[in-house]
Design an enzyme around this catalytic site. Structure first.
Site, PDB file in Angstrom:
ATOM      1  N   CYS B  35      -0.381  -1.219  -5.181  1.00 55.63           N
ATOM      2  CA  CYS B  35       0.458  -1.437  -6.358  1.00 55.63           C
ATOM      3  C   CYS B  35       0.104  -2.726  -7.095  1.00 55.63           C
ATOM      4  CB  CYS B  35       1.919  -1.463  -5.956  1.00 55.63           C
ATOM      5  SG  CYS B  35       2.216  -2.733  -4.738  1.00 55.63           S
ATOM      6  N   CYS B 109       3.277  -2.104   2.114  1.00 62.54           N
ATOM      7  CA  CYS B 109       3.903  -3.407   1.850  1.00 62.54           C
ATOM      8  C   CYS B 109       4.038  -4.206   3.144  1.00 62.54           C
ATOM      9  CB  CYS B 109       5.266  -3.239   1.211  1.00 62.54           C
ATOM     10  SG  CYS B 109       5.341  -1.942  -0.015  1.00 62.54           S
TER      11      CYS B 109
HETATM   12  S1  FES Z   1       5.285  -1.327  -3.465  1.00 62.59           S
HETATM   13 FE1  FES Z   1       4.426  -3.056  -4.368  1.00 62.59          FE
HETATM   14  S2  FES Z   1       4.737  -4.555  -2.842  1.00 62.59           S
HETATM   15 FE2  FES Z   1       5.794  -2.891  -2.052  1.00 62.59          FE
END
Ligand code: FES
Lengths: 389, 160
Positions: B35, B109
């Site tokens: 992300c 994450c």
């Molecule tokens: S989805 Fe981006 S840091 Fe968790």
């Protein structure tokens, strides 16, 4: 704790008046409109009355409205159904870079079937340029499908001009009006619209009902084959209570539109003024050519999913275009089309208002947001610029 | 109704050890290829009475989601006071187990926190001129690769 709903662009609660209108059609007047007997005819009457209500609302003829199960279905029907019906004529379709996923994905699917897709760019406010459209239309273009008002940023397209460009070149023009329908006036004739999708649950009607306007004479292949309901274009037993509710929602929207528009406009102005006082805050979308109820911001150096979760802890429901919040982990394609950088889209926040939004709620948000933004900035490694080393 | 587990929300509401450490013994900066998020983790390392290297203090900053914040907050509470050796043993699975239900899409994450810790320790070893164990070397090479991809994918001309 207070609970404040600022996500009307996602969905809206059903208006109690709509529920009241729907109730008789569950067990009392439950008939199937296709039946010849009294039960069926009673339901059929309600169905056709509803169709008229919606047709009148956009200046269409009764026969030009078909009911579907969702705006996604309406949009899929247009893209796939028209592509299928016109495949001998041509294989080129034009959409924009800021379409809803149901248009984007349908177009992508068609691309795999050998169709050619042009995706028109927008300017930094999210506006399409009719001249770009004129230039993009080719001999074998069979359909132009452009969103009326953006679900993410609220920017309203010059649909009349876009439609005129299509007319002039003899190409069919569809608009996804899910966010604008019931919010701002629409007249399919004055606005040069050939096909239009709209949904019930965005305008305080029930979920699971939507419609599609198809101008007389346009051929479209149905997605669903069966009993031949909806002039053979959408076989399925009619969702009579849902359709009655949809029509009632339209009736109320039409009656209150002017007043409600002004009220939401004022609330949004107040909100924008209040939130832009936060340092490092920005408005996404067009400041004037926008729906009165959709407001989109981005805040420097913070991540939107965290922001939405923090707001949720304060009882405020909003949404974001951050990559972290999407199922694909990609940032909002709409914000990226405006020219935002990935990390800027990361800090985006959509506040969408509706029928039950109150000034006190706006005041509350303006009061709590600065602290939340500050707290998140404390956690952020970026303080003054996006420097990556 | 919350999207995330109680444990995640507990850390998210009150993240522990947020901030920077001046003149850190080690600093780990990693990114999330999924992300595009960023994590900075600072370590203060000192010897204890038995001459073992212990994490005396730890702080973090992140440009990431709820789960990234919660994960790293949890990790920092786990490594404080631990020897480097033991800190390096913590895995993504350990964090996920403690946090309860982590949605599948948010697994990456948890990696962010563990990777940042590895990088901070690597940085410390490098500065001290210490030998790097093959395991840690591997972790470092992976982090470097990810960073290159991130710069290419997300930041373009923004690289400092
Ligand atoms: S989805 Fe981006 S840091 Fe968790």
């Amino acid at each position: 704790m207070k609970k404040i709903y600022f996500d009307y662009a996602a969905t809206s609660p059903v208006d109690p008046r709509v529920i009241k209108a729907m109730l008789p059609y569950f067990s009392e007047k439950f008939g199937n409109p296709m039946s010849l007997h009294g039960f069926g005819q009673e339901a059929k009457l309600a169905l056709e009355k509803s169709r008229k209500e919606i047709a009148d609302f956009i200046g269409a003829e009764i026969k030009e409205i078909i009911f579907t199960g969702s705006a996604t279905e309406s949009n899929n029907s247009v893209l796939k159904g028209l592509a299928q019906a016109n495949k001998e004529k041509g294989r080129h379709i034009i959409i924009s870079q800021i379409e809803h996923p149901c248009v984007r994905e349908s177009a992508k699917w068609l691309e795999k079937q050998g169709y050619q897709i042009t995706r028109l760019p927008v300017d930094k406010y999210g506006l399409l340029n009719p001249r770009d459209l004129e230039n993009a239309i080719k001999k074998d273009t069979i359909l132009v499908s452009l969103i009326h008002a953006s679900n993410e940023i609220g920017t309203i397209q010059p649909v009349k001009e876009l439609g005129a460009a299509c007319r002039q070149k003899g190409v069919l023009f569809h608009t996804d009006a899910v966010q604008s329908f019931g919010k701002i006036p629409i007249d399919v004739n004055k606005m040069n619209i050939d096909l239009l999708s709209a949904s019930s649950h965005k305008i305080y009607g029930p979920k699971g009902v939507a419609c599609l306007y198809i101008r007389k004479g346009i051929k479209i292949e149905p997605l669903l084959h069966g009993g031949g309901q909806e002039s053979g274009l959408r076989s399925s037993t009619s969702n009579v209570p849902g359709i009655v509710g949809f029509a009632e929602a339209v009736r109320i929207a039409k009656k209150d539109m002017k007043k409600e528009n002004l009220r939401l406009f004022r609330l949004s102005q107040k909100l924008i003024k209040g939130l832009l006082k936060i340092e490092g805050s920005h408005l996404n979308g067009h400041p004037q050519k926008k729906l009165p109820n959709i407001n989109n911001f981005w805040f420097d150096f913070i991540e939107g999913e965290s922001l939405v979760m923090q707001l949720d802890l304060e009882g405020i429901a909003a949404s974001t275009g951050s990559a972290c919040s999407s199922v694909t982990l990609e940032p909002s394609h709409v914000l990226m089309a405006l020219g935002l950088k990935h990390q800027e889209a990361h800090g985006s926040l959509r506040i969408s208002l509706g029928r039950w939004s109150k000034e006190s709620e706006i005041n509350y948000l303006i009061r709590v947001l600065p602290q939340i933004v500050e707290n998140l900035r404390k956690i952020s490694p970026f303080k003054t610029s996006f420097k990556f080393d | 109704m919350n999207l995330y587990s109680k444990e995640i929300m507990k850390h998210f509401k009150k993240p522990q050890n947020v901030g920077k450490i001046k003149n850190p013994s080690g600093l780990g900066k990693v990114g999330n290829i999924k992300c595009g998020d960023i994590m900075h983790l600072y370590l203060k390392i000192a010897k204890d009475k038995k001459e073992r290297e212990v994490i005396k203090d730890v702080k973090f900053e992140t440009f990431g989601c709820t789960v990234a914040v919660a994960n790293t907050s949890l990790l920092t509470t786990m490594v404080k006071g631990k020897t480097i050796e033991n800190a390096l043993k913590i895995t993504k699975e350990d964090l996920v187990k403690k946090l309860g239900d982590v949605p599948a899409i948010k697994m990456h994450c948890s990696m962010l926190a563990v990777d940042a810790l590895g990088e901070a320790i690597y940085d410390y070893y490098k500065k001290e001129g210490k030998e790097i164990a093959p395991d840690l070397q591997k972790r470092h090479e992976h982090a470097e690769k990810v960073e290159r991809e991130i710069k290419r994918k997300f930041h373009g001309e923004e690289q400092g």
